[in-house]
Design an enzyme around this catalytic site. Structure first.
Site, PDB file in Angstrom:
ATOM      1  N   ASN A 106       0.826  -1.203   0.000  1.00 36.38           N
ATOM      2  CA  ASN A 106       0.000   0.000   0.000  1.00 36.38           C
ATOM      3  C   ASN A 106       0.862   1.255   0.000  1.00 36.38           C
ATOM      4  O   ASN A 106       1.952   1.264   0.568  1.00 36.38           O
ATOM      5  CB  ASN A 106      -0.930   0.007   1.225  1.00 36.38           C
ATOM      6  CG  ASN A 106      -1.851  -1.206   1.236  1.00 36.38           C
ATOM      7  OD1 ASN A 106      -2.067  -1.827   0.190  1.00 36.38           O
ATOM      8  ND2 ASN A 106      -2.350  -1.577   2.395  1.00 36.38           N
ATOM      9  N   HIS A 123       5.908  -0.831  -2.644  1.00 35.45           N
ATOM     10  CA  HIS A 123       5.504  -0.038  -3.819  1.00 35.45           C
ATOM     11  C   HIS A 123       5.643   1.456  -3.571  1.00 35.45           C
ATOM     12  O   HIS A 123       5.009   2.256  -4.239  1.00 35.45           O
ATOM     13  CB  HIS A 123       4.043  -0.370  -4.206  1.00 35.45           C
ATOM     14  CG  HIS A 123       3.915  -1.758  -4.758  1.00 35.45           C
ATOM     15  ND1 HIS A 123       2.736  -2.467  -4.703  1.00 35.45           N
ATOM     16  CD2 HIS A 123       4.814  -2.584  -5.341  1.00 35.45           C
ATOM     17  CE1 HIS A 123       2.919  -3.665  -5.250  1.00 35.45           C
ATOM     18  NE2 HIS A 123       4.180  -3.757  -5.642  1.00 35.45           N
ATOM     19  N   ASN A 218      -8.733 -12.385   4.513  1.00 33.82           N
ATOM     20  CA  ASN A 218      -9.222 -11.766   3.279  1.00 33.82           C
ATOM     21  C   ASN A 218     -10.750 -11.895   3.258  1.00 33.82           C
ATOM     22  O   ASN A 218     -11.323 -12.716   3.965  1.00 33.82           O
ATOM     23  CB  ASN A 218      -8.594 -12.469   2.064  1.00 33.82           C
ATOM     24  CG  ASN A 218      -8.657 -11.605   0.811  1.00 33.82           C
ATOM     25  OD1 ASN A 218      -9.704 -11.023   0.517  1.00 33.82           O
ATOM     26  ND2 ASN A 218      -7.552 -11.483   0.099  1.00 33.82           N
TER      27      ASN A 218
END
Ligand code: APR
Length: 250
Positions: A106, A123, A218
């Site tokens: 994130n 990232h 999840n």
């Protein structure tokens, strides 16, 4: 095994763990109001991912910047985006000395705001810009966000958000530290990620092959679930992490 039993088992594992690593994706921030990239309400259902291709940013800067500004800056500035309870539980586990690091895909900076100190930003991070000419790094709150692509005050070069565009390499230090963390942890918790994007999606496999127990949280099964996950708990990450935390023996 029903969900209560899975949560109890996960809490027992977390209680005994010596070196937990959390691996987070966009699902971790959904309860903070940030849409995921894929699946229901996903960003890529509305915007073309090419806007985040590095060559497109250089060759069609205005067009690319329009999407980037809307998705990553206006959205944040117009909504009161804060860490959710899931982020705060991970920060608490780090303070308690049970969680060693968070590897995050994130770019929303919410783990840092929640208080985690050892974060590997696989990232990058939208809270910084980098000058494509002189390399200067500038905090995003020091950059005037307008409809024109941002320009470096030092050299006049084009600024780029300091997150990884498609076609760009992963920051060396984040990559190396993430691989090391995966190799040396005893419990690896995969939270809110579809596992669609490489090379990030190789990191959980490294933890598995080095003997870590894989817990996955999840809303729905991911590319990891049938392949490497030992305990899969279906639900919202903030709620599940809170339930696990409530059963940890301290
Ligand atoms: N709690 C837990 N998981 C959730 C929640 C929730 N409240 N809401 C959604 N999810 C799950 C979805 O089921 C999905 O598996 O989060 C995952 C989000 O997947 P993606 O949108 O693909 O996000 P991510 O895996 O982080 O994407 C990786 O792709 O576009 C690139 O660079 C971008 O870092 C991103 C990378």
């Amino acid at each position: 095994m029903n969900q209560d039993e899975q949560i109890k088992q996960a809490a027992q594992i977390v209680s005994k763990a010596k070196n937990i690593v959390a691996f987070t994706g966009a699902g971790t921030s959904v309860e903070s109001g940030i849409p995921p990239f894929r699946g229901k309400g996903g960003i890529w259902n509305k915007y073309d991912p090419d806007s985040l291709d590095i060559d497109f940013y250089y060759n069609h800067t205005k067009e690319s910047w329009k999407v980037i500004r809307e998705v990553f800056y206006n959205f944040f500035n117009n909504n009161d985006i804060k860490p959710n309870k899931g982020h705060y539980i991970l920060a608490k586990w780090e303070k308690e000395g049970r969680l060693m690091s968070v590897i995050t895909q994130n770019i929303d900076n919410l783990h840092a705001i929640a208080g985690n100190k050892t974060i590997y930003e696989f990232h990058g991070n939208s809270a910084r810009f980098v000058c494509t000419k002189c390399g200067a790094k500038i905090k995003s709150d020091k950059v005037e966000i307008t409809e024109d692509p941002p320009i470096c005050k030092k050299c006049g070069g084009l600024l780029k958000p300091d997150f990884i565009f498609f076609g760009e390499g992963i920051p060396q230090d984040a990559y190396f530290n993430s691989v090391q963390a995966a190799k040396h942890c005893d419990v690896f918790i995969i939270i809110g990620t579809s596992g669609q994007v490489s090379p990030a999606n190789m990191i959980p496999g490294i933890a598995k092959s080095h003997g870590a127990t894989i817990i996955e949280i999840n809303r729905e099964p991911s590319a990891y679930t049938d392949r490497i996950t030992d305990i899969y708990i279906e639900g919202k990450s903030g709620e599940i992490l809170e339930a696990i935390d409530g059963l940890i023996t301290r």
